[in-house]
Design an enzyme around this catalytic site. Structure first.
Site, PDB file in Angstrom:
ATOM      1  N   LYS A 159       0.812  -1.227   0.000  1.00 42.20           N
ATOM      2  CA  LYS A 159       0.000   0.000   0.000  1.00 42.20           C
ATOM      3  C   LYS A 159       0.844   1.276   0.000  1.00 42.20           C
ATOM      4  O   LYS A 159       0.509   2.244  -0.675  1.00 42.20           O
ATOM      5  CB  LYS A 159      -0.953   0.008   1.188  1.00 42.20           C
ATOM      6  CG  LYS A 159      -2.063  -1.031   1.060  1.00 42.20           C
ATOM      7  CD  LYS A 159      -3.059  -0.869   2.176  1.00 42.20           C
ATOM      8  CE  LYS A 159      -4.140  -1.912   2.107  1.00 42.20           C
ATOM      9  NZ  LYS A 159      -5.257  -1.624   3.003  1.00 42.20           N
ATOM     10  N   ASP A 163      -9.746   3.035   2.098  1.00 47.53           N
ATOM     11  CA  ASP A 163      -9.882   2.365   3.404  1.00 47.53           C
ATOM     12  C   ASP A 163     -10.574   3.270   4.431  1.00 47.53           C
ATOM     13  O   ASP A 163     -11.526   2.857   5.095  1.00 47.53           O
ATOM     14  CB  ASP A 163      -8.505   1.958   3.949  1.00 47.53           C
ATOM     15  CG  ASP A 163      -7.919   0.767   3.218  1.00 47.53           C
ATOM     16  OD1 ASP A 163      -8.688  -0.106   2.789  1.00 47.53           O
ATOM     17  OD2 ASP A 163      -6.677   0.717   3.075  1.00 47.53           O
TER      18      ASP A 163
HETATM   19  P1  NAP Z   1       0.042  -4.510  10.916  1.00 45.02           P
HETATM   20  O1  NAP Z   1       0.486  -3.397  10.041  1.00 45.02           O
HETATM   21  O2  NAP Z   1       0.876  -5.738  11.064  1.00 45.02           O
HETATM   22  O3  NAP Z   1      -0.205  -3.856  12.385  1.00 45.02           O
HETATM   23  C1  NAP Z   1      -0.548  -4.634  13.479  1.00 45.02           C
HETATM   24  C2  NAP Z   1      -0.850  -3.733  14.677  1.00 45.02           C
HETATM   25  O4  NAP Z   1      -1.389  -4.564  15.696  1.00 45.02           O
HETATM   26  C3  NAP Z   1       0.375  -3.034  15.259  1.00 45.02           C
HETATM   27  O5  NAP Z   1      -0.036  -1.813  15.810  1.00 45.02           O
HETATM   28  C4  NAP Z   1       0.821  -4.021  16.352  1.00 45.02           C
HETATM   29  O6  NAP Z   1       1.462  -3.388  17.444  1.00 45.02           O
HETATM   30  C5  NAP Z   1      -0.519  -4.534  16.839  1.00 45.02           C
HETATM   31  N1  NAP Z   1      -0.426  -5.885  17.388  1.00 45.02           N
HETATM   32  C6  NAP Z   1      -0.035  -7.003  16.739  1.00 45.02           C
HETATM   33  N2  NAP Z   1      -0.096  -8.057  17.581  1.00 45.02           N
HETATM   34  C7  NAP Z   1      -0.510  -7.575  18.781  1.00 45.02           C
HETATM   35  C8  NAP Z   1      -0.761  -8.167  20.046  1.00 45.02           C
HETATM   36  N3  NAP Z   1      -0.592  -9.483  20.236  1.00 45.02           N
HETATM   37  N4  NAP Z   1      -1.184  -7.380  21.049  1.00 45.02           N
HETATM   38  C9  NAP Z   1      -1.366  -6.049  20.863  1.00 45.02           C
HETATM   39  N5  NAP Z   1      -1.125  -5.423  19.694  1.00 45.02           N
HETATM   40  C10 NAP Z   1      -0.708  -6.182  18.657  1.00 45.02           C
HETATM   41  O7  NAP Z   1      -1.398  -5.039  10.462  1.00 45.02           O
HETATM   42  P2  NAP Z   1      -2.550  -4.218   9.699  1.00 45.02           P
HETATM   43  O8  NAP Z   1      -2.375  -4.325   8.252  1.00 45.02           O
HETATM   44  O9  NAP Z   1      -2.644  -2.875  10.301  1.00 45.02           O
HETATM   45  O10 NAP Z   1      -3.825  -5.103  10.049  1.00 45.02           O
HETATM   46  C11 NAP Z   1      -4.311  -5.186  11.371  1.00 45.02           C
HETATM   47  C12 NAP Z   1      -5.706  -5.751  11.368  1.00 45.02           C
HETATM   48  O11 NAP Z   1      -6.606  -4.883  10.663  1.00 45.02           O
HETATM   49  C13 NAP Z   1      -5.835  -7.129  10.694  1.00 45.02           C
HETATM   50  O12 NAP Z   1      -6.480  -7.986  11.588  1.00 45.02           O
HETATM   51  C14 NAP Z   1      -6.723  -6.916   9.496  1.00 45.02           C
HETATM   52  O13 NAP Z   1      -7.650  -7.982   9.331  1.00 45.02           O
HETATM   53  C15 NAP Z   1      -7.496  -5.659   9.866  1.00 45.02           C
HETATM   54  N6  NAP Z   1      -7.862  -4.884   8.659  1.00 45.02           N
HETATM   55  C16 NAP Z   1      -9.155  -4.864   8.271  1.00 45.02           C
HETATM   56  C17 NAP Z   1      -9.559  -4.157   7.149  1.00 45.02           C
HETATM   57  C18 NAP Z   1     -11.009  -4.147   6.743  1.00 45.02           C
HETATM   58  O14 NAP Z   1     -11.318  -3.722   5.626  1.00 45.02           O
HETATM   59  N7  NAP Z   1     -11.912  -4.585   7.588  1.00 45.02           N
HETATM   60  C19 NAP Z   1      -8.618  -3.447   6.396  1.00 45.02           C
HETATM   61  C20 NAP Z   1      -7.266  -3.477   6.810  1.00 45.02           C
HETATM   62  C21 NAP Z   1      -6.905  -4.210   7.942  1.00 45.02           C
HETATM   63  P3  NAP Z   1       3.073  -3.156  17.485  1.00 45.02           P
HETATM   64  O15 NAP Z   1       3.297  -1.909  16.702  1.00 45.02           O
HETATM   65  O16 NAP Z   1       3.354  -3.006  18.929  1.00 45.02           O
HETATM   66  O17 NAP Z   1       3.684  -4.371  16.848  1.00 45.02           O
END
Ligand code: NAP
Length: 309
Positions: A87, A123
């Site tokens: 992205k 988004d």
């Molecule tokens: P990402 O870039 O890998 O970011 C993950 C985030 O979650 C970071 O802030 C990380 O914190 C935190 N995290 C990970 N494991 C954790 C844990 N065990 N405890 C607490 N915090 C934790 O992932 P992303 O792309 O943002 O996606 C995250 C979620 O959003 C996914 O589940 C995805 O399904 C959802 N999403 C949904 C949509 C939709 O259209 N509905 C669109 C995009 C994403 P740290 O910085 O401390 O590692």
């Protein structure tokens, strides 16, 4: 149609897809990409409207992204979506980027116009529509807590809160320095005083139960942007004991099961929804960019639910 095509297929798209009718002219680029629910959603819309095109998955590695995007006009594509990890990397490859995507720094939708690639981000606007449809609220009226403000989704959601000028925004992240950095970046968007009261409009909080309990007293909407809850064995990112009935909880995760955060909301008497509506509305907005017409939401939603079943 194969479940997933590759960069090698894209280089010789006519040969790789010669048996395909209607032709494959839209795709999602990702690495990995096999899990993406976008093809059934968009194909339902295309079929319903009688558009002679289909949408597929393309596995594109980071080092292949620029080459793959540059091939799109010659291979007859109308556009693509970009998902993890492309992205942010897609933005500098565009010939033009719309203002919203540039502000967020992330492109999730590419439209092919002649030889040119135009970048958009749907988004955040998709989330705004999802919140309206799920809870009947406007993001701009909300006092919001974003969990997982260090990730891509958390950043997009927090940026949208800033652009909408929401009443209050509290950023929470496991690694707190990332939430602090994002708060510093967002500060210019929160300079104008809107809220009468003692709480700062923009802040970050450590991921500690007592600190979160305190912050939640002046929050209306919690948006979970962590992946905690994707697995049915995951705990809730927030304990039900610190939730209150006035809260709205939006979990961006869109698994078929009710996530632990949604179960915690039930326990606390609060309303909740999962991220299927955000996925639907960001997809519908992409569709509107490509075809300059309304997307058939009911068909797209039904296809997403069927793909989960
Ligand atoms: P990402 O870039 O890998 O970011 C993950 C985030 O979650 C970071 O802030 C990380 O914190 C935190 N995290 C990970 N494991 C954790 C844990 N065990 N405890 C607490 N915090 C934790 O992932 P992303 O792309 O943002 O996606 C995250 C979620 O959003 C996914 O589940 C995805 O399904 C959802 N999403 C949904 C949509 C939709 O259209 N509905 C669109 C995009 C994403 P740290 O910085 O401390 O590692």
């Amino acid at each position: 149609m194969k479940d997933v095509y590759t960069f090698a297929d894209l280089q010789d798209w006519t040969a790789a897809t010669k048996a395909e009718e209607p032709p494959l002219r839209l795709a999602v680029f990702g690495d990995p990409v096999a899990h993406s629910a976008s093809p059934p959603m968009h194909n339902a819309a295309l079929k319903h409207l009688g558009i002679q095109a289909r949408y597929t998955r393309l596995h594109v590695r980071p080092e292949e992204l620029a080459g793959a995007l540059r091939l799109l006009p010659a291979q007859g594509f109308l556009g693509v979506n970009c998902t993890i990890p492309h992205k942010a990397a897609a933005l500098p490859i565009m010939d033009r980027v719309d203002d919203h995507a540039r502000r967020i720094g992330v492109v999730n939708t590419v439209a092919v116009e002649g030889e040119r690639l135009i970048g958009f981000n749907t988004d955040g606007p998709g989330l705004v529509r999802a919140l309206r449809s799920e809870f009947g609220v406007d993001l701009r009226d909300m006092r919001v807590m974003v969990l997982g403000a260090g990730g891509g989704a958390g950043r997009a959601v927090a940026m949208q809160c800033g652009i909408e000028g929401c009443e209050r925004l509290v950023l929470v992240n496991r690694a707190p320095e990332k939430a602090q950095r994002l708060a510093e970046e967002l500060a210019p968007l929160f300079q104008h005083s809107r809220l009468l009261g003692p709480s700062a409009r923009l802040g970050f909080a450590p991921w500690q139960t007592e600190a979160l309990r305190h912050e939640l007293e002046t929050i209306d909407l919690v948006i979970n942007c962590t992946p905690v809850g994707m697995k049915s064995t995951d705990p809730s990112p927030l304990s039900p004991s610190i939730l209150a009935p006035h809260l709205l909880l939006y979990d961006t995760i869109y698994t078929a099961h009710r996530t632990k955060l949604m179960q915690a909301a039930d326990e606390a008497g609060a309303r909740s929804a999962n991220g299927l509506s955000m996925l639907l509305h960001q997809g519908a907005l992409s569709f509107e960019i490509w075809f300059n017409r309304s997307a058939p939401l009911a068909e797209m939603r039904a296809a997403l639910l069927a793909a989960q079943a």
